[in-house]
Design a protein around this motif. Sequence first.
Motif: not given
Length: 475
Positions: A26-51
């Motif tokens: 929350l402290e960084t919301l005023t300085s963060r970009p609304v969206h960071d294109p460089a962070a798109a690769g993080l979404l790969d961490g949501l995938g994979g097979e059901l454990p």
Amino acid sequence: MADPLGERDRASEALDLVAAAAGPYLETLTSRPVHDPAAAGLLDGLGGELPEDGEGSPATIEELVRIGTGAATHSSGPRFFHFVVGGSTPAAQAADWVTALLDQVAGLWATSPLAAEAETVALRWLKDLFGLPATHGGVLTPSATYANLTGLAAARSWWGERHGVDVSADGLAGLPAMPVLSGGYLHPSSSKALQVLGCGRDTARILARDDAGRVDLAAMDRALTELAGPAVLIGNAGEVNTGDFDPIDELADLAERHGAWLHVDGTFGLFAAVSPQTAHLVRGVDRADSVAADGHKWLNVPYDSGVAFVRDPAVLGRTFGAWNAPYLQSAEDTRLNYNNLSAGSSQRARALPIWATLRAYGRQGYRAMVERHHDLALRLGELVEAAPELELLAPVRLCVTCFRYRKPGATGPELDELNRRLGEALLADGRVYAGTTVYRGMTALRPAIVNWRTTEDDIELLVSVVRELGARLAA
């Protein structure tokens, strides 16, 4: 970790991880970009097979926090001007955590007196805030679309009764089409509500006097006279492209003269009632038969949150109360049983964040926020008019500023394509978020200012980024 029962004695560990991450985020919301294109690769961490065997809640939540704080669109920050999206006030956000913690089965007094009483109080406070009569009925909904659906469902029941039919019990078979009239500011959420209700998405008759969509009252008067029967009028308080308003008071006059039902879509514009500076924009809304509004816009509570008000509370019970389930209360017993007043039956206690934010900041807090945002929208209009390469396309009425980038010598189609590309560039850039629309045939930007964190610095950054990217595309 194969069974959550194994975590029963340390269930709060995962919550502690979220609480620890909340402050830095929350402290960084005023300085963060609304969206960071460089962070798109993080979404790969949501995938994979059901454990097969789970990792347990601490490891899972730690990973979710890492991915989420990096890859999320930070729409709760001060520079998200796309659509009409508010943030969450500190009180509302904390109360939403309480909502998840308590996990109430809201909607019936028997399952949660807490949720029922909180909804009753929140609705009473909202009616007071908006200047609606205390006698109005009301119910919280998941969104403005559901709020419009609730109000228009009540209108459909009223209309059916005028034809001697209980449409809740018997449906619409054999009835003529329900006449629905509106100006050109009709929002797709109202059309979607009509679609879901079986009235037809495209059946609303649009009576506008210009290409901006301003309602033609004389034509509406003539149409109602020709119909000579019950009809539904939709008034629009806060059009999404420019923030303009239908003349609600004059629509109420027409409704009274012709015996019509007046529904007002006040998704964000209803908040104009909070300030004496803007209350004239919604004059007459207290005379409407139903009113819809959104909480996760200018009220700044978490998604999802809407609200519907109806002048005759009994209509809601007749529209939604016939459950025909022996273990539920009867349709006549609607005291604090909000399931009988809306389309939902299972819902979270969304009243708690509303109660908390109104308790925390009160009438004056919301008046200050509405007036500040109105001033910021006017300031944005001034910055646009001062920049030779920008063009203000409509007067600033409330919290939306409609403008476009222009290139000397460019034709209309060329300007439309330039501004379409500019909208895409803004979203890809991510420092600020503002999308495009089509207003009076022109592709334009229409940033909406409804986030409690937004300041003049954010408005100046928006203009700076628009000019920077626009110049690059126009070169």
